[in-house]
Design an enzyme around this catalytic site. Structure first.
Site, PDB file in Angstrom:
ATOM      1  N   VAL A 143       0.838  -1.212   0.000  1.00 47.31           N
ATOM      2  CA  VAL A 143       0.000   0.000   0.000  1.00 47.31           C
ATOM      3  C   VAL A 143       0.873   1.262   0.000  1.00 47.31           C
ATOM      4  O   VAL A 143       0.602   2.231  -0.717  1.00 47.31           O
ATOM      5  CB  VAL A 143      -0.975  -0.004   1.200  1.00 47.31           C
ATOM      6  CG1 VAL A 143      -1.895   1.203   1.158  1.00 47.31           C
ATOM      7  CG2 VAL A 143      -1.789  -1.293   1.206  1.00 47.31           C
ATOM      8  N   CYS A 144       1.960   1.219   0.792  1.00 46.10           N
ATOM      9  CA  CYS A 144       2.861   2.379   0.917  1.00 46.10           C
ATOM     10  C   CYS A 144       3.448   2.779  -0.421  1.00 46.10           C
ATOM     11  O   CYS A 144       3.639   3.955  -0.711  1.00 46.10           O
ATOM     12  CB  CYS A 144       4.014   2.052   1.857  1.00 46.10           C
ATOM     13  SG  CYS A 144       3.485   1.441   3.436  1.00 46.10           S
ATOM     14  N   SER A 145       3.772   1.779  -1.245  1.00 51.98           N
ATOM     15  CA  SER A 145       4.461   2.051  -2.502  1.00 51.98           C
ATOM     16  C   SER A 145       3.611   2.842  -3.483  1.00 51.98           C
ATOM     17  O   SER A 145       4.137   3.389  -4.450  1.00 51.98           O
ATOM     18  CB  SER A 145       4.919   0.724  -3.138  1.00 51.98           C
ATOM     19  OG  SER A 145       5.857   0.109  -2.278  1.00 51.98           O
ATOM     20  N   ASP A 146       2.302   2.876  -3.277  1.00 55.85           N
ATOM     21  CA  ASP A 146       1.430   3.632  -4.164  1.00 55.85           C
ATOM     22  C   ASP A 146       0.937   4.942  -3.556  1.00 55.85           C
ATOM     23  O   ASP A 146       0.461   5.808  -4.291  1.00 55.85           O
ATOM     24  CB  ASP A 146       0.216   2.781  -4.565  1.00 55.85           C
ATOM     25  CG  ASP A 146       0.551   1.852  -5.723  1.00 55.85           C
ATOM     26  OD1 ASP A 146       1.607   2.041  -6.337  1.00 55.85           O
ATOM     27  OD2 ASP A 146      -0.246   0.939  -5.995  1.00 55.85           O
TER      28      ASP A 146
END
Lengths: 209, 189
Positions: free
Chosen positions: A99-102
């Site tokens: 989730v963090c990567s987006d």
């Protein structure tokens, strides 16, 4: 006959368990609508406990000041924006996770919303600078500073009450006004990305005052 | 021995139980059909007209008035989708500027994990004029095998509203002209 059946049973049960585990991983492996930009380089920690910390800051009170190193080299201090800009702090749990990567690439395309609301954004994780450097390079050019709360590990996250028991941070958003007062705190399910509308609504509310 | 034979049936059932679930999460394959993707009718009358919808009610892809529908699976948060947006716009312009193509080939985007607000941000940011739909709860995303983004699906719609997937691939289209030529070839097969 009895011994044969018992061995057979154990082996078959083991096989079924393996089969179901593999099946489950296949079902969850590529969830979250992850971008192709990261290819197979994302570590999926699976579903985590939604919230694993207790906030130590209160809306209406002065936000704790901090100084952290940024990916581009210079150090950033929260109070340097006092009297000039509203500050949005986005804590994301860890680099190279789904989730963090987006989340920050989404913030990348809304610089105008922040500008129109006289706000700047500070992205923070508990990862080291080299890790953050490699990770954020995949996101394209970010217009906001990315800060490392790596050492002393998670000190700022802990001061705000968003450091989890396993050393990563919550997925949290804080809005601090030009007087350095905390005006909005969001800590919710770490497994979900907060709808951008939430943040924009709060920013507009603050800017209208 | 009988108990072993009896239990074999149970084992087979236990092994096969996950298959229907796994089957539902497989990406759409060329030659196959789409899962039932239900979309909300857009509120913009121009987009309704573009899609050939008469009533403002939920619809499925084969109900779109077209011979081929291109579906872009994207996310506002996806760096590749952001980078790809001008190319997809170029594809849309190429289609709408071609008198022979514009009524036959339609383009729609589905934003996986994106709310209506986030879809609007993406639309305004990249000046997108073809219809975009929000899949905020990942419902559609799960139906199409939780593909990474961007992902493109080409669907041939027959006059009787049956359909066949002619293209299903991860990654951007890169070149609008070459992509159109390839779709044309695939639709003639």
């Amino acid at each position: 006959m009895y011994k044969f059946s018992e061995t057979f049973l154990k082996r078959e049960i083991a096989l079924i368990i393996i089969f179901w585990v593999v099946g489950f991983l296949m079902m969850t492996g590529s969830a979250f609508g992850l971008s192709e930009v990261y290819k197979d380089n994302i570590y999926d920690p699976g579903k985590l406990k939604p919230v694993d910390s207790t906030l130590k800051v209160k809306v209406g009170e002065k936000a704790p000041d901090f100084t952290l190193p940024s990916v581009v080299g210079k150090k950033i201090t929260l109070s340097q924006f006092k009297g000039q800009k509203n500050v949005v702090i986005s804590f994301v749990p860890a680099a190279w996770t789904p989730v963090c990567s987006d989340q920050w690439p989404g913030y990348k395309i809304v610089e105008d919303i922040f500008k129109n609301n006289d706000a700047i954004l500070l992205g923070i994780t508990v990862d080291s600078i080299p890790t953050l450097f490699a990770w954020t390079r995949q996101m394209g050019k970010l217009w906001f500073p990315v800060l490392s709360d790596f050492w002393p590990h998670g000190q700022v996250a802990d001061r705000y009450g968003v450091l989890r028991s396993d050393g990563i941070s919550e997925r949290a958003l804080f809005i601090i006004d030009k007087q350095g007062v905390l005006r909005y705190a969001y800590v919710d399910d770490i497994n979900k990305r907060p709808d951008l509308k939430l943040l924009v609504t709060e920013l507009r509310k603050l800017n209208a005052q | 021995m009988k108990s072993v034979f009896l239990s074999t049936g149970v084992w087979i059932c236990l092994f096969l139980l996950p298959y229907p679930v796994l089957g539902a999460t497989t990406p759409p394959e060329a030659g196959g059909v789409l899962p039932e993707i239900i979309l909300e009718a857009p509120s913009d009358p121009e987009l309704m007209k573009y899609l050939g919808l008469k009533a403002a009610q939920d619809f499925t892809i084969p109900q779109i008035k077209a011979e081929i529908v291109i579906i872009e699976i994207f996310s506002m948060y996806c760096p590749h989708c952001q980078k790809e947006a001008p190319t997809v716009n170029a594809l849309f312009t190429k289609i709408t500027n071609d008198a022979k193509l514009k009524d036959k080939l339609k383009l729609v985007g589905i934003g996986v994990g994106n709310s209506g607000f986030e879809i609007d941000v993406f639309r305004k940011n990249y000046k997108i004029t073809f219809p975009l739909f929000a899949d905020g709860d990942f419902k559609i995303h799960k139906m199409i095998g939780e593909v990474r983004t961007p992902y493109f699906i080409g669907v041939k719609i027959n006059p009787d509203r049956t359909h066949r997937i002619i293209y299903s691939k991860l990654g951007g289209i890169k070149d609008a002209g070459k992509f159109l030529d390839m779709l044309r070839r695939l639709s003639e097969k």
